[in-house]
Scaffold this motif. Structure first.
Motif, mmCIF file in Angstrom:
data_model
loop_
_atom_site.group_PDB
_atom_site.id
_atom_site.type_symbol
_atom_site.label_atom_id
_atom_site.label_comp_id
_atom_site.label_asym_id
_atom_site.label_seq_id
_atom_site.Cartn_x
_atom_site.Cartn_y
_atom_site.Cartn_z
ATOM 1 N N HIS A 30 0.844 -1.200 0.000
ATOM 2 C CA HIS A 30 0.000 0.000 0.000
ATOM 3 C C HIS A 30 0.878 1.248 0.000
ATOM 4 O O HIS A 30 0.605 2.222 -0.693
ATOM 5 C CB HIS A 30 -0.905 -0.007 1.234
ATOM 6 C CG HIS A 30 -2.045 0.968 1.136
ATOM 7 N ND1 HIS A 30 -3.193 0.702 0.428
ATOM 8 C CD2 HIS A 30 -2.201 2.211 1.632
ATOM 9 C CE1 HIS A 30 -4.008 1.742 0.496
ATOM 10 N NE2 HIS A 30 -3.426 2.679 1.224
ATOM 11 N N ARG A 31 1.957 1.177 0.781
ATOM 12 C CA ARG A 31 2.875 2.301 0.881
ATOM 13 C C ARG A 31 3.598 2.520 -0.448
ATOM 14 O O ARG A 31 3.668 3.648 -0.942
ATOM 15 C CB ARG A 31 3.879 1.982 2.002
ATOM 16 C CG ARG A 31 4.695 3.120 2.400
ATOM 17 C CD ARG A 31 5.231 2.929 3.796
ATOM 18 N NE ARG A 31 4.389 3.636 4.741
ATOM 19 C CZ ARG A 31 4.822 4.074 5.918
ATOM 20 N NH1 ARG A 31 6.055 3.825 6.303
ATOM 21 N NH2 ARG A 31 4.020 4.733 6.715
ATOM 22 N N HIS B 136 -4.333 14.070 -0.144
ATOM 23 C CA HIS B 136 -4.182 12.674 0.291
ATOM 24 C C HIS B 136 -2.746 12.183 0.063
ATOM 25 O O HIS B 136 -2.126 11.590 0.950
ATOM 26 C CB HIS B 136 -5.186 11.811 -0.477
ATOM 27 C CG HIS B 136 -5.161 10.368 -0.128
ATOM 28 N ND1 HIS B 136 -5.980 9.821 0.824
ATOM 29 C CD2 HIS B 136 -4.420 9.343 -0.609
ATOM 30 C CE1 HIS B 136 -5.737 8.520 0.917
ATOM 31 N NE2 HIS B 136 -4.792 8.198 0.057
ATOM 32 N N TRP C 53 -5.745 13.444 9.624
ATOM 33 C CA TRP C 53 -5.850 12.037 9.222
ATOM 34 C C TRP C 53 -7.274 11.712 8.771
ATOM 35 O O TRP C 53 -7.489 11.005 7.784
ATOM 36 C CB TRP C 53 -5.434 11.124 10.391
ATOM 37 C CG TRP C 53 -5.577 9.670 10.033
ATOM 38 C CD1 TRP C 53 -4.695 8.910 9.318
ATOM 39 C CD2 TRP C 53 -6.682 8.818 10.347
ATOM 40 N NE1 TRP C 53 -5.192 7.634 9.164
ATOM 41 C CE2 TRP C 53 -6.395 7.554 9.784
ATOM 42 C CE3 TRP C 53 -7.882 8.995 11.038
ATOM 43 C CZ2 TRP C 53 -7.270 6.471 9.907
ATOM 44 C CZ3 TRP C 53 -8.747 7.923 11.139
ATOM 45 C CH2 TRP C 53 -8.434 6.685 10.587
ATOM 46 N N LEU D 259 1.648 8.807 -6.299
ATOM 47 C CA LEU D 259 1.919 10.232 -6.046
ATOM 48 C C LEU D 259 2.928 10.766 -7.054
ATOM 49 O O LEU D 259 2.722 11.841 -7.641
ATOM 50 C CB LEU D 259 2.430 10.422 -4.610
ATOM 51 C CG LEU D 259 2.791 11.856 -4.237
ATOM 52 C CD1 LEU D 259 1.574 12.770 -4.316
ATOM 53 C CD2 LEU D 259 3.395 11.929 -2.829
ATOM 54 N N HIS E 183 -4.189 -0.225 -4.657
ATOM 55 C CA HIS E 183 -4.285 0.798 -3.605
ATOM 56 C C HIS E 183 -5.746 1.144 -3.291
ATOM 57 O O HIS E 183 -6.113 1.329 -2.131
ATOM 58 C CB HIS E 183 -3.505 2.039 -4.034
ATOM 59 C CG HIS E 183 -3.255 3.039 -2.960
ATOM 60 N ND1 HIS E 183 -2.075 3.101 -2.261
ATOM 61 C CD2 HIS E 183 -4.029 4.022 -2.439
ATOM 62 C CE1 HIS E 183 -2.137 4.075 -1.364
ATOM 63 N NE2 HIS E 183 -3.324 4.662 -1.463
ATOM 64 N N ALA E 184 -6.569 1.195 -4.342
ATOM 65 C CA ALA E 184 -7.988 1.514 -4.133
ATOM 66 C C ALA E 184 -8.677 0.389 -3.363
ATOM 67 O O ALA E 184 -9.392 0.637 -2.380
ATOM 68 C CB ALA E 184 -8.679 1.749 -5.477
ATOM 69 N N GLU F 251 -10.424 0.278 9.945
ATOM 70 C CA GLU F 251 -10.195 1.395 10.866
ATOM 71 C C GLU F 251 -11.495 1.876 11.491
ATOM 72 O O GLU F 251 -11.508 2.398 12.605
ATOM 73 C CB GLU F 251 -9.467 2.532 10.146
ATOM 74 C CG GLU F 251 -7.960 2.266 10.077
ATOM 75 C CD GLU F 251 -7.237 3.020 8.981
ATOM 76 O OE1 GLU F 251 -7.882 3.847 8.303
ATOM 77 O OE2 GLU F 251 -6.037 2.775 8.791
ATOM 78 N N HIS G 157 -7.606 12.882 5.437
ATOM 79 C CA HIS G 157 -6.838 11.980 4.563
ATOM 80 C C HIS G 157 -7.721 10.802 4.136
ATOM 81 O O HIS G 157 -7.777 10.450 2.957
ATOM 82 C CB HIS G 157 -5.601 11.506 5.334
ATOM 83 C CG HIS G 157 -4.730 10.525 4.610
ATOM 84 N ND1 HIS G 157 -3.946 10.865 3.541
ATOM 85 C CD2 HIS G 157 -4.490 9.212 4.826
ATOM 86 C CE1 HIS G 157 -3.278 9.807 3.119
ATOM 87 N NE2 HIS G 157 -3.589 8.789 3.884
HETATM 88 C C1 HEM Z 1 -8.241 5.161 -5.246
HETATM 89 C C2 HEM Z 1 -8.653 5.661 -4.107
HETATM 90 C C3 HEM Z 1 -7.765 5.677 -2.883
HETATM 91 C C4 HEM Z 1 -8.132 5.172 -1.665
HETATM 92 C C5 HEM Z 1 -9.465 4.513 -1.293
HETATM 93 C C6 HEM Z 1 -7.021 5.408 -0.773
HETATM 94 C C7 HEM Z 1 -6.999 5.063 0.570
HETATM 95 C C8 HEM Z 1 -5.915 5.164 1.391
HETATM 96 C C9 HEM Z 1 -5.892 4.787 2.784
HETATM 97 C C10 HEM Z 1 -7.084 4.225 3.553
HETATM 98 C C11 HEM Z 1 -4.644 5.039 3.249
HETATM 99 C C12 HEM Z 1 -4.108 4.729 4.639
HETATM 100 C C13 HEM Z 1 -4.510 5.743 5.635
HETATM 101 C C14 HEM Z 1 -4.147 5.235 6.998
HETATM 102 O O1 HEM Z 1 -4.599 4.156 7.334
HETATM 103 O O2 HEM Z 1 -3.430 5.919 7.719
HETATM 104 C C15 HEM Z 1 -3.854 5.573 2.168
HETATM 105 C C16 HEM Z 1 -2.533 5.924 2.257
HETATM 106 C C17 HEM Z 1 -1.817 6.558 1.248
HETATM 107 N N1 HEM Z 1 -2.284 6.898 -0.007
HETATM 108 FE FE1 HEM Z 1 -4.103 6.429 -0.735
HETATM 109 N N2 HEM Z 1 -5.993 6.017 -1.459
HETATM 110 C C18 HEM Z 1 -6.413 6.223 -2.761
HETATM 111 C C19 HEM Z 1 -5.702 6.843 -3.786
HETATM 112 C C20 HEM Z 1 -4.425 7.391 -3.645
HETATM 113 C C21 HEM Z 1 -3.741 8.174 -4.672
HETATM 114 C C22 HEM Z 1 -4.299 8.554 -6.045
HETATM 115 C C23 HEM Z 1 -2.504 8.523 -4.143
HETATM 116 C C24 HEM Z 1 -1.428 9.364 -4.785
HETATM 117 C C25 HEM Z 1 -1.654 10.601 -5.182
HETATM 118 C C26 HEM Z 1 -2.421 7.942 -2.821
HETATM 119 C C27 HEM Z 1 -1.327 8.064 -1.971
HETATM 120 C C28 HEM Z 1 -1.263 7.545 -0.701
HETATM 121 C C29 HEM Z 1 -0.089 7.610 0.155
HETATM 122 C C30 HEM Z 1 1.266 8.240 -0.209
HETATM 123 C C31 HEM Z 1 -0.440 6.987 1.378
HETATM 124 C C32 HEM Z 1 0.427 6.803 2.614
HETATM 125 C C33 HEM Z 1 0.884 5.378 2.705
HETATM 126 C C34 HEM Z 1 1.427 5.020 4.068
HETATM 127 O O3 HEM Z 1 1.326 5.792 5.040
HETATM 128 O O4 HEM Z 1 1.954 3.906 4.158
HETATM 129 N N3 HEM Z 1 -3.608 7.269 -2.536
HETATM 130 N N4 HEM Z 1 -4.655 5.636 1.033
#
Ligand code: HEM
Lengths: 147, 124
Positions: free
Chosen positions: A32-33, B73, B7, A40, A86-87, A97, B10
């Motif tokens: 996921h990370r 995000h 968060w 990004l 990721h989605a 959560e 986020h």
């Molecule tokens: C498609 C829909 C998306 C969903 C449903 C989603 C959902 C999530 C969730 C639930 C988290 C973890 C939050 C947590 O538990 O603290 C996360 C982390 C993250 N997302 Fe997404 N996300 C999506 C799209 C994206 C996109 C388009 C990007 C880039 C622009 C992105 C970049 C990130 C990054 C960098 C993290 C941090 C990862 C980490 O802390 O390990 N996400 N996302």
């Protein structure tokens, strides 16, 4: 984000890259990370590249020409794959959560059961979902290549 | 408290992205299967398709919403990852400034592009 309250993060980057002997969910966390960071990086470039449409058809064609063919097709597919995972996994994280799909609290009676047992079907389910989205995307990419 | 609030945003942004990026990916990368919003035989990135979408107010609005949600995000996610490595207080403050200024800058630029493309498309 919680502060680490003076306890140094000794594992550093290795701590989030390696899953050790932890379960499936821990590897999903690493993925996921990585997919989040990959999306990004792509997205920041994508904002700049696609802004060419504001300058008319020639600018758009030139901009798209700079990022087409060969390695870019593969890169685009990887972005799609990162999105599919990721989605799907993001939906799992949000559900977990918010307290869904983790089971009810139980008495700690030997042999102990952890909430991971309850969560595993959801993890497997999102992997199947991501696989289906990826398969649809893969079919679409191949169909374009063969045109 | 502040971090809990950020968060929450986020996670909410993740849901917004799910809807709009889901639509975007369906249009751009599942076009042969669904064929949404691409006139005739045109590919999703052909100029006719781009102009067709840019003419619709819905796409201008949805692109700007997606732009803001994904920037917040993604950059907040990056900030989490970097902060987890335990940087010094000064480095944290510098990161906050760089990520905020960079994010707002890209938002303004991207929103301008979406708006201008809409005006251009309607004038053609
Ligand atoms: C498609 C829909 C998306 C969903 C449903 C989603 C959902 C999530 C969730 C639930 C988290 C973890 C939050 C947590 O538990 O603290 C996360 C982390 C993250 N997302 Fe997404 N996300 C999506 C799209 C994206 C996109 C388009 C990007 C880039 C622009 C992105 C970049 C990130 C990054 C960098 C993290 C941090 C990862 C980490 O802390 O390990 N996400 N996302």
């Amino acid at each position: 984000m919680l502060d680490n309250k003076g306890h140094p993060n000794r594992l550093g980057v290795w701590g989030w890259l390696g899953g050790g002997t932890w379960g499936l969910e821990r590897y999903l966390y690493t993925l996921h990370r990585l997919t989040g960071l990959g999306l990004l990086l792509y997205f920041l470039l994508h904002i700049v590249v696609t802004s060419a449409r504001a300058f008319g058809p020639e600018a758009w064609a030139a901009s798209m020409g700079r990022v087409s063919g060969g390695v870019f097709v593969l890169g685009e597919f990887l972005v799609f794959a990162a999105f599919a995972f990721h989605a799907s996994n993001g939906v799992r994280l949000i559900l977990v959560e918010l307290g869904f799909a983790i089971g009810n609290p139980i008495e700690p009676i030997y042999p102990y059961r952890t909430s991971v047992h309850e969560q595993r079907p959801l993890a497997l389910g999102i992997l199947v979902l991501a696989g289906l989205v990826l398969a649809a995307g893969g079919y679409n990419f191949l169909a374009h290549l063969s045109h | 408290m502040r971090d809990q609030r950020l968060w929450t945003w986020h996670v909410l942004a993740g849901l917004v992205i799910l809807v709009f990026l889901g639509l975007h990916m369906t249009i751009m990368h599942l076009d042969i299967i669904f064929g949404f919003f691409n006139p005739g035989d045109a590919k999703p990135i052909d100029w006719v398709s781009v102009v067709g979408r840019a003419r619709m107010g819905f796409f201008t609005v949805s692109y700007v919403v997606l732009l803001g949600a994904a920037l917040f995000h993604g950059l907040y996610g990056l900030r989490n990852i970097l902060f987890e490595l335990g940087p010094a207080r000064g480095v944290k403050s510098a990161l906050n400034v760089v990520l905020t200024v960079g994010g707002v800058g890209l938002f303004v630029f991207g929103a301008w592009a979406a708006w201008t493309a809409g005006v251009l498309a309607r004038s053609l």
